[in-house]
Design an enzyme around this catalytic site. Sequence first.
Site, mmCIF file in Angstrom:
data_model
loop_
_atom_site.group_PDB
_atom_site.id
_atom_site.type_symbol
_atom_site.label_atom_id
_atom_site.label_comp_id
_atom_site.label_asym_id
_atom_site.label_seq_id
_atom_site.Cartn_x
_atom_site.Cartn_y
_atom_site.Cartn_z
ATOM 1 N N ARG A 6 0.841 -1.194 0.000
ATOM 2 C CA ARG A 6 0.000 0.000 0.000
ATOM 3 C C ARG A 6 0.878 1.247 0.000
ATOM 4 O O ARG A 6 1.943 1.275 0.623
ATOM 5 C CB ARG A 6 -0.886 -0.016 1.241
ATOM 6 C CG ARG A 6 -1.926 1.104 1.318
ATOM 7 C CD ARG A 6 -2.954 0.984 0.245
ATOM 8 N NE ARG A 6 -4.171 1.764 0.553
ATOM 9 C CZ ARG A 6 -4.975 2.261 -0.361
ATOM 10 N NH1 ARG A 6 -4.706 2.083 -1.640
ATOM 11 N NH2 ARG A 6 -6.071 2.913 -0.023
ATOM 12 N N THR A 56 -8.620 0.156 -10.266
ATOM 13 C CA THR A 56 -8.087 -1.089 -9.722
ATOM 14 C C THR A 56 -8.215 -2.267 -10.687
ATOM 15 O O THR A 56 -9.017 -2.253 -11.617
ATOM 16 C CB THR A 56 -8.757 -1.436 -8.367
ATOM 17 O OG1 THR A 56 -8.765 -0.263 -7.533
ATOM 18 C CG2 THR A 56 -8.019 -2.524 -7.642
ATOM 19 N N ASP A 93 -7.877 8.098 -0.535
ATOM 20 C CA ASP A 93 -8.557 7.068 0.247
ATOM 21 C C ASP A 93 -8.551 7.397 1.742
ATOM 22 O O ASP A 93 -9.224 6.724 2.523
ATOM 23 C CB ASP A 93 -7.912 5.698 0.024
ATOM 24 C CG ASP A 93 -8.555 4.934 -1.118
ATOM 25 O OD1 ASP A 93 -9.570 5.410 -1.650
ATOM 26 O OD2 ASP A 93 -8.045 3.862 -1.477
ATOM 27 N N SER A 113 -7.841 0.784 2.660
ATOM 28 C CA SER A 113 -8.131 0.241 1.334
ATOM 29 C C SER A 113 -9.349 -0.664 1.414
ATOM 30 O O SER A 113 -9.767 -1.086 2.497
ATOM 31 C CB SER A 113 -6.921 -0.551 0.827
ATOM 32 O OG SER A 113 -7.233 -1.269 -0.351
ATOM 33 N N SER A 114 -9.916 -0.957 0.247
ATOM 34 C CA SER A 114 -11.000 -1.942 0.157
ATOM 35 C C SER A 114 -10.564 -3.205 -0.577
ATOM 36 O O SER A 114 -11.384 -4.089 -0.825
ATOM 37 C CB SER A 114 -12.207 -1.331 -0.569
ATOM 38 O OG SER A 114 -12.692 -0.205 0.108
ATOM 39 N N GLY A 132 -13.044 -0.057 -6.355
ATOM 40 C CA GLY A 132 -13.111 0.848 -5.222
ATOM 41 C C GLY A 132 -13.747 0.186 -4.014
ATOM 42 O O GLY A 132 -13.551 -0.997 -3.757
#
Length: 576
Positions: free
Chosen positions: A107, A394, A434, A458-459, A481
Amino acid sequence: MTFFLRLFPLLFLLLCVAACSRPAPNLEPAQQPAEQLAADFMVSVACPHAAEAGRAVLRQGGTAIDAAIAIQAMLTFSEPTESGIGGGAFLLYRDAASGTMTVFNGRETAPMAAQPDRFTVLGQPLPLPLAIPTGAAFGVPGTLALLWDAHQQHGQLPWTGLFGPAIEAAETGIPYPPALLQRVRADYSIQFFGDLRRHFVYQARGEAPVFRNAELAETLRRLAQEGPDHFYRGELTDEMVRTARARRPFRSDITPADFEAYRVKQQQPVCGSYRGYTLCGPPPPSSGGIAVLQILGMLESLDLRRYQPDDPEALHLIAEASRLAFADRFLYLGDPDFTDIPVQALIAPDYIRERATLIDPARAMSDAFAGDPLRIIPEQEELPIPDEPESQGTTHFSVTDRYGNWVSMTSSIEAPFGNRMMTNGFLLNNQLTDFTFRPVFDGQPHPNAVAGGKRPRSSMSPFFVLDSEGELRLIVGSRGGSRIIGYVVQTLIGVLDWDLSIQQSAALPNMVHRGDALELEAGTPYEALRPALQALGHRVRITPMQSGVHGIEWLPATAQYRGGADPRLDGVATGD
């Protein structure tokens, strides 16, 4: 006055980005590709060129990690609007020899100079589309460092050779990828960014356009030869810093020292049980692992097996569990290096069963509040959770090799086209958007507030599913997302509850609830369920939803892998 004169062009772009960065509506229900089976290894990814690059590596005897490097290098070229070396990733790996599972956390991190008010003006949060195309949105990328660390531990083929397919494709060109072409032609706002206009728009002209990127080919060649030092401590570092700091207003405060300090984290996955299976996903700062486990845990007692996938009662139950999980997600989750996160308490069976009692099969909740797994919040202080809009970039891919190793990797530059800056042939991320734009909630610092060196929540939800004997049966993940969590949940339910193949489950119409409204995928049969769901008390929104589910099943009865690729993209599952 100078500040507002500089702000005016971005205010205009705000409208353009908001209007143009969404996926085009699906006009027909998703059509699933033919079922793909393989005996030795398999790749499932959102781009045929990336799938072929991964398969070529596996045919040479490479490991799943080797293939992941070749795939991500190709995606940086062929699917550049979604992920690349300018972004970050979570990679979930299972080693066949030891049986251990590891999360490689790549990340992005905020510059050390970052402050909590990074995305506020005069005390008010910036609109998300205005924050996206700024230098302030750029975090130190982690994808390349992640791939390097994973290769050092689990690679077999030389690092230098794994970039070859992407270099060759970028130099010689390929037919303009259909999904990329659709994205470029649908998003008029990129006309206002010179690098994007020259690279994407000009090449998209004509009836049979060809896509090339000689500058990226040279960058990948240097990275293949020099490794991550060129990216984190070399000329490329300086180029990225200059690019991010040049855009005004909201210029970046990133420095070469921020790059040099970057480190990949190796973590243990968070795991829970569902229907006799063990499910494992990424821990914080990803919210995906905890949220998926919470949602499925709440649904287990409600027995979704008695419903069909198009039953509004089933969608109602999934939506209610999702609302509760997203409430907890907002209140508790962030970077564990900066805030105490009650991970085990949030996924404890007793707590999840308690949360499940809030679900009424006959009526939607008026409000979904965060729970109190540590018994520290007085009941009278239940607080409504504000909406936090998120973008939807993504990519996700899944890999298994001939040795029995498995990779589930989600990577991203955040919004489509990232922060709309390019250097050396690749896009830079806007992942710092984010972070929450409201750094204080209920008088307390929010766990996802901006801080120097911090990783935003994050997701991303790369997941493993193991059977009762501890053998891997399914790997999966998605793009999208914060909708990723819902896409992964629905796919897992399709396979584990409704006995669908991974391909059939990936092709289901999408439904997601993130706390604001129950979203149904436009242009699909789920649109017809709107009245029934409204009768249950839901606020329903019909909207384009471009998931990107890619997964692989292991079928012990036939000793074969079965792949699934999301039909909404150019994805493919392939193997030998």
